[in-house]
Design an enzyme around this catalytic site. Structure first.
Site, PDB file in Angstrom:
ATOM      1  CE  LYS A 165      -2.554   3.689   1.733  1.00  0.00           C
ATOM      2  NZ  LYS A 165      -2.256   4.471   2.805  1.00  0.00           N
TER       3      LYS A 165
ATOM      4  N   GLY B 250       1.037   8.350   1.905  1.00  0.00           N
ATOM      5  CA  GLY B 250       1.593   9.341   2.569  1.00  0.00           C
ATOM      6  C   GLY B 250       2.724  10.032   1.731  1.00  0.00           C
TER       7      GLY B 250
END
Length: 282
Positions: free
Chosen positions: A27, A30
């Protein structure tokens, strides 16, 4: 200098052997999606993984870009237990940003690094089938994964492609659902019998006390992770991350990791070094 490079490669060799032919679901989110140097490092990590025989599957978020698009349209982002409140207009924005912009940008970066990548959303080939998530009340078109159809992923990885997946899912009635990217990555990791799930974030890992940086937890079990959530030790955006790790491990993924995506080449450090980084759920 050449000797140091050779020593580094030798240290990585056992891990290359372990993970060759295996699937790793990552994943991507950020600051690693925003900072250009970090973005380049992640893309090159993925290229190296693919070239040594690992099958990386990239699932991406895009929260900051969605927030920016919402604010331009006069909508204020709202979250409940780390999930975005998603009315019909917000769902259109989410799909436009994640599938139309962010996904294709990542694909272009990977292609530019010399590998072949293909962008997908959960709608493609009914990859991610969702139902409405009401665990936190009615927060709109927020979905939970009911089923994963991984055939398209197998077709792509067998052909040498890196799949890049946005976390927009589809309901049985064709309705699009906004699914948390950590949650989507966990469901994909389980369905693909992945060797690892890796969640990239903007902290070093999981802390017993976030204000005390010496309280970083290097390892815990899935049941301990569930207990931490129930006890309120973690909150906000860390809740879906820890839930995703616990869920993946409970569904058969041997290891799940939360790692600091602010570190250059964080993926390679986690995969190919003796110490690794971040927090592991087993």
């Amino acid at each position: 200098m050449p000797e140091q490079i050779a020593a580094t490669l030798i240290q990585a060799l056992p891990y290359i052997r372990i993970f060759a032919g295996k699937t790793i679901v990552i994943k991507y989110g950020g600051n690693a999606m925003i900072d250009e140097e970090l973005k380049k490092a992640v893309m090159r990590d993925l290229v190296l993984m693919r070239l040594v025989g690992i099958n990386p599957i990239l699932v991406h978020g895009g929260g900051p870009e969605i927030n920016e698009a919402m604010k331009k349209l006069g909508k204020e982002p709202e979250f409940v237990a780390g999930r975005r409140v998603t009315d019909a207009e917000t769902m259109e924005i989410v799909e436009m940003v994640l599938t139309g912009k962010t996904n294709k940008s990542i694909v272009a970066h990977l292609n530019g690094e010399g590998v072949q990548a293909v962008g997908l959303s959960g709608k493609d080939a009914n990859l991610l089938i969702a139902t409405k998530d009401t665990d936190n009340g009615d927060i709109g078109f927020v979905g939970k994964i009911a089923h994963v159809n991984p055939e398209i992923i197998h077709t792509l990885t067998n052909g040498g492609y890196i799949p890049v997946i946005s976390s927009v899912a589809v309901g049985a009635d064709g309705q699009a659902y906004n699914v948390n990217a950590d949650t989507a990555a966990a469901a994909l990791a389980a369905a693909l019998h992945a060797e690892k799930l890796i969640l990239m974030t903007d902290v070093e890992g999981l802390y017993r006390d976030f204000s005390d940086k010496s309280s970083l937890v290097s390892e815990l079990t899935a049941s301990e992770a569930r207990q931490w959530i129930a006890d309120g030790i973690v909150d906000k955006g860390m809740i879906p991350k820890l839930e995703a790790c616990a869920s993946a491990v409970e569904d058969g993924v041997p290891r799940a990791h939360i790692i600091d995506g602010r570190r250059a080449h964080a993926l390679l450090i986690e995969l190919f070094t003796d110490t690794g980084i971040g927090t592991m759920v087993r």
